[in-house]
Design a protein around this motif. Sequence first.
Motif, mmCIF file in Angstrom:
data_model
loop_
_atom_site.group_PDB
_atom_site.id
_atom_site.type_symbol
_atom_site.label_atom_id
_atom_site.label_comp_id
_atom_site.label_asym_id
_atom_site.label_seq_id
_atom_site.Cartn_x
_atom_site.Cartn_y
_atom_site.Cartn_z
ATOM 1 N N TRP A 1 0.816 -1.214 0.000
ATOM 2 C CA TRP A 1 0.000 0.000 0.000
ATOM 3 C C TRP A 1 0.846 1.259 0.000
ATOM 4 N N VAL A 2 2.129 1.143 0.289
ATOM 5 C CA VAL A 2 3.028 2.292 0.223
ATOM 6 C C VAL A 2 3.743 2.350 -1.122
ATOM 7 N N PHE A 3 4.187 1.176 -1.615
ATOM 8 C CA PHE A 3 4.981 1.152 -2.842
ATOM 9 C C PHE A 3 4.147 1.382 -4.094
ATOM 10 N N LEU A 4 2.913 0.944 -4.119
ATOM 11 C CA LEU A 4 2.072 1.131 -5.303
ATOM 12 C C LEU A 4 1.822 2.613 -5.601
ATOM 13 N N PRO A 5 1.410 3.425 -4.613
ATOM 14 C CA PRO A 5 1.277 4.865 -4.907
ATOM 15 C C PRO A 5 2.618 5.544 -5.206
ATOM 16 N N LEU A 6 3.692 5.055 -4.573
ATOM 17 C CA LEU A 6 5.013 5.612 -4.839
ATOM 18 C C LEU A 6 5.382 5.444 -6.306
ATOM 19 N N ILE A 7 5.160 4.253 -6.847
ATOM 20 C CA ILE A 7 5.471 3.984 -8.246
ATOM 21 C C ILE A 7 4.574 4.823 -9.161
ATOM 22 N N ALA A 8 3.296 4.906 -8.814
ATOM 23 C CA ALA A 8 2.373 5.704 -9.630
ATOM 24 C C ALA A 8 2.773 7.184 -9.641
ATOM 25 N N LEU A 9 3.298 7.670 -8.510
ATOM 26 C CA LEU A 9 3.731 9.072 -8.451
ATOM 27 C C LEU A 9 5.049 9.309 -9.195
ATOM 28 N N LEU A 10 5.866 8.288 -9.348
ATOM 29 C CA LEU A 10 7.147 8.442 -10.036
ATOM 30 C C LEU A 10 7.019 8.412 -11.557
ATOM 31 N N ILE A 11 5.991 7.778 -12.073
ATOM 32 C CA ILE A 11 5.891 7.550 -13.520
ATOM 33 C C ILE A 11 5.787 8.862 -14.303
ATOM 34 N N SER A 12 4.915 9.742 -13.893
ATOM 35 C CA SER A 12 4.696 10.979 -14.650
ATOM 36 C C SER A 12 5.942 11.880 -14.696
ATOM 37 N N PRO A 13 6.621 12.129 -13.561
ATOM 38 C CA PRO A 13 7.836 12.954 -13.653
ATOM 39 C C PRO A 13 8.945 12.288 -14.473
ATOM 40 N N VAL A 14 9.050 10.967 -14.384
ATOM 41 C CA VAL A 14 10.077 10.267 -15.164
ATOM 42 C C VAL A 14 9.786 10.407 -16.648
ATOM 43 N N LEU A 15 8.539 10.215 -17.048
ATOM 44 C CA LEU A 15 8.191 10.347 -18.467
ATOM 45 C C LEU A 15 8.379 11.774 -18.968
ATOM 46 N N SER A 16 8.042 12.769 -18.154
ATOM 47 C CA SER A 16 8.241 14.155 -18.602
ATOM 48 C C SER A 16 9.726 14.495 -18.693
ATOM 49 N N LEU A 17 10.538 13.974 -17.773
ATOM 50 C CA LEU A 17 11.977 14.210 -17.841
ATOM 51 C C LEU A 17 12.588 13.515 -19.060
ATOM 52 N N LEU A 18 12.184 12.279 -19.311
ATOM 53 C CA LEU A 18 12.708 11.562 -20.474
ATOM 54 C C LEU A 18 12.243 12.186 -21.784
ATOM 55 N N THR A 19 11.037 12.758 -21.794
ATOM 56 C CA THR A 19 10.547 13.440 -22.989
ATOM 57 C C THR A 19 11.394 14.670 -23.288
ATOM 58 N N ARG A 20 11.810 15.384 -22.232
ATOM 59 C CA ARG A 20 12.671 16.552 -22.438
ATOM 60 C C ARG A 20 14.083 16.142 -22.856
ATOM 61 N N LEU A 21 14.585 15.052 -22.291
ATOM 62 C CA LEU A 21 15.948 14.618 -22.614
ATOM 63 C C LEU A 21 16.042 13.940 -23.974
ATOM 64 N N ARG A 22 15.028 13.164 -24.324
ATOM 65 C CA ARG A 22 15.017 12.415 -25.595
ATOM 66 C C ARG A 22 13.715 12.694 -26.341
ATOM 67 N N PRO A 23 13.554 13.868 -26.949
ATOM 68 C CA PRO A 23 12.280 14.219 -27.592
ATOM 69 C C PRO A 23 11.985 13.405 -28.851
ATOM 70 N N ASN A 24 12.987 12.761 -29.434
ATOM 71 C CA ASN A 24 12.753 12.010 -30.670
ATOM 72 C C ASN A 24 12.174 10.617 -30.431
ATOM 73 N N MET A 25 12.106 10.172 -29.201
ATOM 74 C CA MET A 25 11.539 8.848 -28.905
ATOM 75 C C MET A 25 10.028 8.962 -28.706
ATOM 76 N N HIS A 26 9.326 7.854 -28.909
ATOM 77 C CA HIS A 26 7.860 7.821 -28.804
ATOM 78 C C HIS A 26 7.453 7.497 -27.372
ATOM 79 N N TRP A 27 7.064 8.514 -26.627
ATOM 80 C CA TRP A 27 6.704 8.347 -25.223
ATOM 81 C C TRP A 27 5.195 8.295 -25.015
ATOM 82 N N HIS A 28 4.410 8.442 -26.072
ATOM 83 C CA HIS A 28 2.957 8.509 -25.941
ATOM 84 C C HIS A 28 2.387 7.143 -25.580
#
Length: 190
Positions: free
Chosen positions: A74-101
């Motif tokens: 019950w602690v790790f599941l929300p933690l992972i869900a909260l990490l996904i969006s910032p990681v994807l936005s950071l990777l989108t900025r670092l590697r804009p040519n990859m398909h992140w959609h």
Amino acid sequence: MTDMLFTVLSAALVSNLVLQMPLAIGSTLATESRPQLHAMGLATTVVVVLSGIAGYLLDHYVLRPLELTALRLWVFLPLIALLISPVLSLLTRLRPNMHWHGLWLLLLGNAGVLGVVLLDTRDDQGLAHMTALSLGAGLGFWLVLSLFSDLRERIAENDIPPPFRGLPVELISAGLMALAFLGFNAMIKA
């Protein structure tokens, strides 16, 4: 240093989270497009490493001292869900040519990410070991994604009987790939 290298190799090849512990087989079979393959592999590896580190720190400094280890899920599941969006936005900025959609749902539904954090926090061997295990699990997932993509290309050109086309032949191939990965047991002792 060699222990960490062997831990990464062992987690990627011997204890592969897709083939040996079929935790992320759904995400592997759902990722079909070639451009999205490497984006999914990179994003999963980053999310697994960050959630492994954050999960270890939460478990070691919050849950264990308060004797709340039964609440890990019950602690790790929300933690992972909260990490996904910032990681994807950071990777989108670092590697804009990859398909992140469309990766947010695939990462959220990836049982391998949660499985790595839950399995590795019960064996308290230190933060460096947890990081190496998480990195190996992410790289192993990326390797299996690449192998499945190549396998799909080879299968598409072959004449396969109609009952075995699609998912059945992919699952049979995953079983054979898991048997092939068992050969790494003799090389690296997990």
